[in-house]
Enzyme design. Structure first.
Site, PDB file in Angstrom:
ATOM      1  N   GLY A 297       4.724   1.784   3.173  1.00  0.00           N
ATOM      2  CA  GLY A 297       3.949   1.176   2.106  1.00  0.00           C
ATOM      3  C   GLY A 297       2.465   1.475   2.276  1.00  0.00           C
ATOM      4  O   GLY A 297       2.066   2.273   3.123  1.00  0.00           O
ATOM      5  N   ALA A 298       1.648   0.836   1.470  1.00  0.00           N
ATOM      6  CA  ALA A 298       0.197   0.997   1.562  1.00  0.00           C
ATOM      7  C   ALA A 298      -0.477  -0.242   0.992  1.00  0.00           C
ATOM      8  O   ALA A 298       0.069  -0.910   0.108  1.00  0.00           O
ATOM      9  CB  ALA A 298      -0.263   2.238   0.800  1.00  0.00           C
ATOM     10  N   ASP A 299      -1.651  -0.530   1.503  1.00  0.00           N
ATOM     11  CA  ASP A 299      -2.445  -1.617   0.942  1.00  0.00           C
ATOM     12  C   ASP A 299      -3.188  -1.156  -0.309  1.00  0.00           C
ATOM     13  O   ASP A 299      -3.421  -1.934  -1.226  1.00  0.00           O
ATOM     14  CB  ASP A 299      -3.433  -2.139   1.988  1.00  0.00           C
TER      15      ASP A 299
ATOM     16  N   GLY B  77      -2.660  -0.947   7.234  1.00  0.00           N
ATOM     17  CA  GLY B  77      -2.956  -1.774   8.394  1.00  0.00           C
ATOM     18  C   GLY B  77      -3.241  -3.219   8.073  1.00  0.00           C
ATOM     19  O   GLY B  77      -3.604  -3.993   8.961  1.00  0.00           O
TER      20      GLY B  77
ATOM     21  N   GLU C 100       2.258   3.324  12.605  1.00  0.00           N
ATOM     22  CA  GLU C 100       2.539   3.923  11.302  1.00  0.00           C
ATOM     23  C   GLU C 100       1.981   5.339  11.219  1.00  0.00           C
ATOM     24  O   GLU C 100       2.636   6.254  10.722  1.00  0.00           O
ATOM     25  CB  GLU C 100       1.941   3.063  10.187  1.00  0.00           C
TER      26      GLU C 100
END
Length: 253
Positions: free
Chosen positions: A105-107, A118, A126
């Site tokens: 995933g990603a922020d 993170g 990751e």
């Protein structure tokens, strides 16, 4: 009573459907990525976060329904437990140092698919797993898709540091790039948040009024003694899937 029911509906029902739409958007993105990228008899990286839960859900369905064998390399303790609890084959980078793909995933992702990762504290593992994969595939909902970093994700760029160096690193980043750097504190216990690797996390709230060369910024951050890794993922993504609230998926390469 009728008036009260209407008021309750106005408060709770929109929130309920908004939440369901967001979760549905994560699921459709994750399912499509797993269907298109996971091949039989390969080793894949399993990322961390709420959207990856649906990727593992779909992977389990494929393993059961298609009788395929897939070796799963986790990026965190959470990912490891997710693999085990779903009855999938747990592996590591010693047994499988080269991965067919990694699904994570990603922020936030900008127009160039530069990522902030993170937010959940797992950025180092990751990035290591992503670097071992032929293809890094990102799955996320529509709220993570931005034109510029910082447009929607306001918590800053996570930076993992050795504990003794967090103050010097904080001062150097603020001096070099501006903005503010804060030590991430734990929620359920007193003191700083500690990563799976025993390090601290700094969150850099960077200036958003200028166009940054994120590749150069990332290199400069990594050159600071005491920095273990940054949450900037630059030029690493092969393809990203963003689930929409209406059930469609936006794909970007």
């Amino acid at each position: 009573m009728v008036i009260l029911n209407k008021l309750l509906a106005q408060i709770f029902i929109p929130k309920f459907f908004s939440t369901m739409s967001l979760e549905s958007s994560k699921r459709v993105a994750a399912y499509k990525a797993v269907d298109e990228w996971v091949k039989p008899n390969t080793a894949i990286g399993i990322g961390s976060g709420s959207t990856v839960i649906y990727a593992v859900e779909r992977l389990k369905q494929r393993v059961v329904n298609e009788n395929i064998k897939v070796f799963c390399v986790p990026t965190s303790f959470q990912a490891r437990q997710l693999i085990i609890s779903n009855g999938l084959i747990l592996s590591d980078l010693e047994a499988h140092p080269e991965l067919d793909c990694a699904i994570d995933g990603a922020d936030e992702a900008d127009a160039n698919l530069t990522l902030i990762k993170g937010g959940g504290g797992c950025l180092l593992q990751e990035k290591v797993v992503a670097s071992c994969a032929q293809s890094l595939i990102i799955v996320a909902d529509y709220t993570k898709d931005s034109t510029k970093l910082g447009q929607q994700y306001r918590k800053g760029i996570p930076i993992e540091v050795v504990p003794m160096a967090y103050v010097p690193v904080k001062r150097k980043i603020e001096g070099l790039f501006g903005g503010s750097v804060n030590l991430r504190m734990s929620v359920a216990k007193a003191g700083p948040c500690v990563t799976d690797n025993g390090n601290f996390l700094l969150d850099w709230q960077f200036p958003t009024d200028a166009d940054s060369d994120w590749a150069a910024v990332n290199r400069d951050i990594l050159m600071i003694p005491g920095v273990v890794e940054s949450g900037l993922f630059v030029n690493m993504v092969r393809k990203a899937y963003f689930g929409l609230a209406d059930g469609n998926v936006t794909e970007r390469c």
